[in-house]
Design a protein around this motif. Structure first.
Motif, mmCIF file in Angstrom:
data_model
loop_
_atom_site.group_PDB
_atom_site.id
_atom_site.type_symbol
_atom_site.label_atom_id
_atom_site.label_comp_id
_atom_site.label_asym_id
_atom_site.label_seq_id
_atom_site.Cartn_x
_atom_site.Cartn_y
_atom_site.Cartn_z
ATOM 1 N N VAL A 147 0.669 -1.163 0.167
ATOM 2 C CA VAL A 147 -0.021 -0.003 0.115
ATOM 3 C C VAL A 147 0.711 1.364 -0.050
ATOM 4 C CG1 VAL A 147 -1.625 1.450 1.361
ATOM 5 C CG2 VAL A 147 -1.947 -1.197 1.104
ATOM 6 N N LEU A 148 1.721 1.368 0.943
ATOM 7 C CA LEU A 148 2.677 2.427 0.863
ATOM 8 C C LEU A 148 3.461 2.860 -0.277
ATOM 9 C CD1 LEU A 148 3.727 4.738 2.795
ATOM 10 C CD2 LEU A 148 5.400 3.282 3.522
ATOM 11 N N PRO A 149 4.231 1.962 -0.775
ATOM 12 C CA PRO A 149 5.067 2.159 -2.043
ATOM 13 C C PRO A 149 3.910 2.595 -3.268
ATOM 14 C CG PRO A 149 5.289 -0.023 -1.635
ATOM 15 C CD PRO A 149 4.658 0.696 -0.327
ATOM 16 N N LEU A 150 2.977 1.812 -3.288
ATOM 17 C CA LEU A 150 2.199 2.096 -4.429
ATOM 18 C C LEU A 150 1.206 3.534 -4.570
ATOM 19 C CD1 LEU A 150 0.494 -1.446 -5.007
ATOM 20 C CD2 LEU A 150 2.057 -0.323 -6.610
ATOM 21 N N ALA A 151 0.952 3.638 -3.131
ATOM 22 C CA ALA A 151 0.351 5.273 -2.963
ATOM 23 C C ALA A 151 1.435 6.354 -3.315
ATOM 24 C CB ALA A 151 -0.072 5.368 -1.415
ATOM 25 N N MET A 152 2.699 5.929 -3.099
ATOM 26 C CA MET A 152 3.857 7.176 -3.274
ATOM 27 C C MET A 152 4.015 7.209 -4.993
ATOM 28 S SD MET A 152 6.944 6.133 -0.689
ATOM 29 C CE MET A 152 7.920 7.274 -1.482
ATOM 30 N N THR A 153 3.719 6.059 -5.633
ATOM 31 C CA THR A 153 4.087 6.060 -6.975
ATOM 32 C C THR A 153 2.946 6.838 -7.644
ATOM 33 O OG1 THR A 153 2.628 4.086 -7.464
ATOM 34 C CG2 THR A 153 5.205 3.943 -7.232
ATOM 35 N N SER A 154 1.689 7.205 -7.218
ATOM 36 C CA SER A 154 0.659 8.000 -7.760
ATOM 37 C C SER A 154 1.314 9.415 -7.926
ATOM 38 C CB SER A 154 -0.588 7.837 -6.727
ATOM 39 O OG SER A 154 -0.294 8.664 -5.580
ATOM 40 N N LEU A 155 2.196 9.675 -7.223
ATOM 41 C CA LEU A 155 2.682 11.184 -7.312
ATOM 42 C C LEU A 155 3.887 11.402 -8.371
ATOM 43 C CD1 LEU A 155 3.217 11.700 -3.445
ATOM 44 C CD2 LEU A 155 1.011 12.157 -4.882
ATOM 45 N N ASP A 160 11.874 5.022 -12.411
ATOM 46 C CA ASP A 160 12.953 4.175 -12.855
ATOM 47 C C ASP A 160 13.133 2.915 -11.934
ATOM 48 O OD1 ASP A 160 13.391 6.224 -14.874
ATOM 49 O OD2 ASP A 160 14.687 7.227 -13.579
ATOM 50 N N GLU A 161 12.758 3.065 -10.500
ATOM 51 C CA GLU A 161 12.926 2.091 -9.757
ATOM 52 C C GLU A 161 12.107 2.099 -8.510
ATOM 53 O OE1 GLU A 161 16.851 -0.379 -8.467
ATOM 54 O OE2 GLU A 161 16.341 1.368 -6.976
ATOM 55 N N VAL A 162 11.575 1.206 -7.977
ATOM 56 C CA VAL A 162 10.747 1.272 -6.812
ATOM 57 C C VAL A 162 11.651 0.391 -5.584
ATOM 58 C CG1 VAL A 162 8.861 0.889 -5.341
ATOM 59 C CG2 VAL A 162 8.626 1.910 -7.544
ATOM 60 N N ARG A 163 11.903 1.031 -4.756
ATOM 61 C CA ARG A 163 12.909 0.187 -3.738
ATOM 62 C C ARG A 163 12.330 0.336 -2.185
ATOM 63 N NH1 ARG A 163 18.240 -2.094 -3.638
ATOM 64 N NH2 ARG A 163 18.441 -1.608 -5.712
ATOM 65 N N CYS A 164 11.845 -0.829 -1.923
ATOM 66 C CA CYS A 164 11.262 -1.190 -0.320
ATOM 67 C C CYS A 164 12.411 -1.714 0.440
ATOM 68 C CB CYS A 164 10.101 -1.779 -0.464
ATOM 69 S SG CYS A 164 8.880 -1.482 -1.665
ATOM 70 N N GLN A 165 12.579 -0.962 1.713
ATOM 71 C CA GLN A 165 13.769 -1.286 2.538
ATOM 72 C C GLN A 165 13.033 -1.676 3.801
ATOM 73 O OE1 GLN A 165 16.523 1.875 2.110
ATOM 74 N NE2 GLN A 165 17.675 0.614 0.819
ATOM 75 N N GLU A 166 13.655 -2.778 4.524
ATOM 76 C CA GLU A 166 13.433 -2.802 5.953
ATOM 77 C C GLU A 166 14.975 -2.507 6.752
ATOM 78 O OE1 GLU A 166 11.232 -5.775 8.748
ATOM 79 O OE2 GLU A 166 13.095 -6.349 8.727
ATOM 80 N N ILE A 167 14.905 -1.767 7.353
ATOM 81 C CA ILE A 167 16.410 -1.712 8.215
ATOM 82 C C ILE A 167 16.124 -1.777 9.479
ATOM 83 C CG2 ILE A 167 18.376 0.078 8.428
ATOM 84 C CD1 ILE A 167 17.191 1.651 6.067
ATOM 85 N N VAL A 296 11.514 5.958 -4.151
ATOM 86 C CA VAL A 296 11.111 5.861 -5.727
ATOM 87 C C VAL A 296 12.160 6.824 -6.604
ATOM 88 C CG1 VAL A 296 9.332 6.360 -7.378
ATOM 89 C CG2 VAL A 296 8.959 5.603 -4.980
ATOM 90 N N ARG A 297 12.900 6.093 -7.356
ATOM 91 C CA ARG A 297 13.774 6.715 -8.482
ATOM 92 C C ARG A 297 13.057 7.168 -9.596
ATOM 93 N NH1 ARG A 297 17.594 2.902 -5.969
ATOM 94 N NH2 ARG A 297 18.679 4.126 -4.233
ATOM 95 N N GLY A 298 13.264 8.491 -10.067
ATOM 96 C CA GLY A 298 12.597 8.922 -11.364
ATOM 97 C C GLY A 298 12.216 10.402 -11.309
ATOM 98 N N GLU A 299 11.164 10.691 -11.795
ATOM 99 C CA GLU A 299 10.685 12.200 -11.836
ATOM 100 C C GLU A 299 9.392 12.177 -11.206
ATOM 101 O OE1 GLU A 299 11.208 16.000 -11.800
ATOM 102 O OE2 GLU A 299 12.755 14.761 -13.060
ATOM 103 N N PRO A 300 9.510 12.874 -9.844
ATOM 104 C CA PRO A 300 10.348 13.262 -8.951
ATOM 105 C C PRO A 300 11.059 12.261 -8.186
ATOM 106 C CG PRO A 300 8.545 13.626 -7.844
ATOM 107 C CD PRO A 300 8.161 13.180 -9.197
ATOM 108 N N GLU A 301 12.349 12.262 -7.570
ATOM 109 C CA GLU A 301 12.879 11.552 -6.806
ATOM 110 C C GLU A 301 12.231 11.429 -5.397
ATOM 111 O OE1 GLU A 301 15.805 9.441 -7.061
ATOM 112 O OE2 GLU A 301 15.771 10.013 -9.360
ATOM 113 N N MET A 302 11.749 10.521 -4.819
ATOM 114 C CA MET A 302 11.176 10.468 -3.614
ATOM 115 C C MET A 302 11.573 9.655 -2.639
ATOM 116 S SD MET A 302 6.943 10.872 -4.959
ATOM 117 C CE MET A 302 7.052 9.635 -5.903
ATOM 118 N N THR A 303 11.585 9.914 -1.265
ATOM 119 C CA THR A 303 11.879 8.981 -0.239
ATOM 120 C C THR A 303 11.046 9.281 0.995
ATOM 121 O OG1 THR A 303 14.276 9.042 -0.724
ATOM 122 C CG2 THR A 303 13.674 8.166 1.451
#
Length: 357
Positions: A147-155, A160-167, A296-303
């Motif tokens: 849900v979280l990364p897909l919601a971000m991609t709506s912007l 170019d790349e979607v990266r989901c990290q657990e740290i 989310v790498r691309g236009e725009p760059e988002m974290t």
């Protein structure tokens, strides 16, 4: 309308699910299943660590609980080491006409392209026959990487790349089997830990990668790419789950990547330490001892960095709470859905409705 719910297990996630069901204004706890004989006959409130009884007594009698004909089962039993048996349990609930939200097996979060149709079809058939719905989710795999990364991609204008990290620091994560056998912490570096076996990471987290790709309309190359980095202990460490002698596995970094034309496009990545001092060159949370970070790498760059911390414990405690609550708060939507296997791509917006105050 109040929905009648059975909680299936009272372990590290289940006890929080009981508390969550009790607090939810649209849910009524009517039964609790336990596997430990010492928990049979104990009030659910005590098993959940509450300061009061709930008037619901735990039982190991699965047939009695199914006979209650609840609207839903919140299933939080351990499935990592009994995947086939767990699928059998979930299928039986569906066939009995009981809706299910479950924390596992995680491969059912989005099984398409990973499990053969011969495994998926019986689950779907049971759901159709029983008129019931199954939704498998949690926090990871789950909300933090669907849900979280897909919601971000709506912007996004271009991706170019979607990266989901657990740290995370797992030193206070109490799951002995997961820590020592699945991850291999405290074991020699050549120990055949489950997650290090070829293909297992792709099964365990491939559903994340393929679901995000499906949500973005991306056709991935046939095979997912697995990458693993093991770091030995520079000294002896202790965790709540296992001892980690010097020279044994102390930290693990892995990736599961979905590629298009050999280029990473969707990546699930974990940086797992067993002490905060380990691997200082690895990414660290901006706040607290653990986080989920979406890039989310691309236009725009988002974290976006999503961190959590319990009032009465650290991020590993709150990790169990958010896992439980994603399931509990999804119950009304799952009960209202059409019969079948419901993925995050099918779910309506789920909120903490009724929980303010």
């Amino acid at each position: 309308m109040t929905l009648r719910v059975v909680e299936w297990s009272t372990g590290t996630v289940g006890k929080h699910a009981i508390a969550g069901i009790d607090r939810h204004p649209d849910l009524e706890l009517v039964g609790v299943w336990v596997s430990d004989p010492a928990k049979e006959g104990v009030d659910a409130g005590r098993l959940a660590g509450l300061d009061r009884d709930l008037g619901v007594i735990a039982t190991a009698d699965r047939d009695a609980l199914i006979a209650l004909k609840p609207d839903a089962v919140v299933h939080t039993a351990m499935t990592d080491d009994r995947v086939v048996e767990a699928i059998g349990d979930l299928t039986a609930f569906l066939a009995a006409g009981i809706n299910v939200v479950s924390s596992g097996p995680v491969i059912l979060q989005y099984p398409y392209g990973l499990l053969p149709e011969t495994m998926i079809d019986p689950i779907a058939a049971a759901a159709t026959a029983g008129g019931a719905t199954l939704h498998v989710n949690g926090i990871d795999p789950g909300f933090a990487n669907d849900v979280l990364p897909l919601a971000m991609t709506s912007l996004s204008q271009q991706i170019d790349e979607v990266r989901c990290q657990e740290i995370a620091d797992y030193s206070t994560y109490y799951q002995p089997v997961v820590m020592s056998q699945l991850f291999g912490f405290g074991q020699p570096l050549d120990f055949p830990a489950v997650l290090s076996s070829p293909g297992v990471l792709g099964l365990a987290w491939g559903s994340v990668v393929r679901q995000i790709a499906a949500g973005l309309g991306v056709d991935l190359d046939g095979e997912l790419v697995e990458r693993v980095e093991k770091v030995p202990a520079d000294r002896d460490y202790s965790t709540v789950s296992c001892e980690i002698p010097q020279g044994t596995l102390a930290a693990l970094h892995f990736e599961v990547a979905g590629q298009v034309g050999g280029v990473d496009r969707v990546v699930l990545e974990h940086y797992t330490r067993t002490h905060p001092e380990q691997c200082p060159d690895w990414p660290s949370p901006n706040e607290g001892d653990g986080c989920y970070r979406i890039v989310v790498r691309g236009e725009p760059e988002m974290t976006v960095e999503f961190s959590h911390h319990g009032r009465h414990g650290d991020h590993n405690v709150s990790g169990m709470i958010v896992t439980a609550q994603r399931l509990v708060n999804s119950v009304p939507a799952v009960v209202a859905a059409e019969p079948g296997l419901l993925t995050a791509l099918d779910m309506p917006l789920v909120t903490g409705r009724g929980l303010v105050g």
